[in-house]
Design a protein around this motif. Sequence first.
Motif, PDB file in Angstrom:
ATOM      1  N   ASN A  62      12.655 -13.061-101.945  1.00  0.00           N
ATOM      2  CA  ASN A  62      13.447 -14.230-102.314  1.00  0.00           C
ATOM      3  C   ASN A  62      14.546 -14.480-101.287  1.00  0.00           C
ATOM      4  O   ASN A  62      15.108 -13.540-100.719  1.00  0.00           O
ATOM      5  CB  ASN A  62      14.095 -14.048-103.685  1.00  0.00           C
ATOM      6  CG  ASN A  62      13.071 -14.017-104.809  1.00  0.00           C
ATOM      7  OD1 ASN A  62      11.905 -14.380-104.606  1.00  0.00           O
ATOM      8  ND2 ASN A  62      13.487 -13.583-105.976  1.00  0.00           N
ATOM      9  N   SER A 113      12.116 -18.729-104.507  1.00  0.00           N
ATOM     10  CA  SER A 113      11.215 -17.654-104.929  1.00  0.00           C
ATOM     11  C   SER A 113       9.768 -18.147-104.931  1.00  0.00           C
ATOM     12  O   SER A 113       9.512 -19.353-104.788  1.00  0.00           O
ATOM     13  CB  SER A 113      11.598 -17.150-106.323  1.00  0.00           C
ATOM     14  OG  SER A 113      11.434 -18.180-107.289  1.00  0.00           O
ATOM     15  N   ASP A 114       8.841 -17.201-105.106  1.00  0.00           N
ATOM     16  CA  ASP A 114       7.407 -17.522-105.186  1.00  0.00           C
ATOM     17  C   ASP A 114       6.960 -18.382-104.007  1.00  0.00           C
ATOM     18  O   ASP A 114       6.192 -19.339-104.162  1.00  0.00           O
ATOM     19  CB  ASP A 114       7.079 -18.227-106.508  1.00  0.00           C
ATOM     20  CG  ASP A 114       7.384 -17.364-107.710  1.00  0.00           C
ATOM     21  OD1 ASP A 114       7.308 -16.126-107.586  1.00  0.00           O
ATOM     22  OD2 ASP A 114       7.705 -17.920-108.779  1.00  0.00           O
TER      23      ASP A 114
END
Length: 320
Positions: free
Chosen positions: A134, A156-157
């Motif tokens: 992140n 994130s992700d």
Amino acid sequence: MKTNYPLFLLILPTLIFAQYQYEPSAEHPFGLPNPKAPKEIMDFAPMIGECDCKSQSQNQDQTWAGPVDMVWRFKYIMNGTAVQDETLKANGGHSGSIRQFIADSTQWYVHYYSNKGPTTVLPTWEGTKKENGNIILYRAQKAPNGMEGFYRLTFSDMDENGFKWAGEWVNPDETIVYPTWKIDCTKRKPQNGSVNDRQEIVKASQNFSKACMDGNLEGIMDSYTVDAKIFPSGLDILEGEKLKAYWTPRDNGSKIAHHKITSEEIKFFGDYAHDYGYYEGKTERADGSIAEWRGKYVVIWKKEDGDWKMYLDIWNNIKD
């Protein structure tokens, strides 16, 4: 008739190209990372390009407002040494930021601007990419009740399919978290190879250079497909064990002190891509002397198990 031009006129186009070769262009519409920039320039690589996003803010009663459609666009600027992004919202709200990594402080500094809140001094967030992948940025901000704290932004992700973003107020030790904003983004897929594909090839070239300088045979071989072939100048086509033998470091006291690949063009055709450009390097001999060399190359890349690797690799030196 032969015409003699002043030397500076011959040098000027080369200098101009060097100054702008990583800027957005027709071939690379969102720019390229400059190899001379801090390695953290790749932190935002998954976001480079355009995403279709849903943006939601929290109401005062802590319910979430309906989603607003927006486009979030990221690109490399300043000849590939920084990142700029902009958001274009369906409700007329537009914003953006300039993102620079300052190596001396090991931090990203993000300067934010908006059409709905123009200001003479841009607010700045600071932060880094964490071990979990992140990117987290902070800016000091008091809560409505006067409590000290920070406004925290989290990416994130992040992958080739998109990313998530969250805006939250947190107290100094981050035991209190108050979400205020969230955005969910899906990456657009360009027709001629995604921006991620281009960045992966640039990164793979950089990894190959590093493996050469480290004398890392495993890293060198991992840069090639299992059925790769190389075409060294003056030799037969090599593959398999012969390819491996060619790259096996020699026990003669010499080593590659510098290796750099500069791509001129990358074009895609399905799971293949062609790439051509120049390479340069320095060999440090056992007696301490340095031999410099440079040349030109063409590589056919192929996707193997989801990674871009060299399938056909041909090069030859340029004589001084």
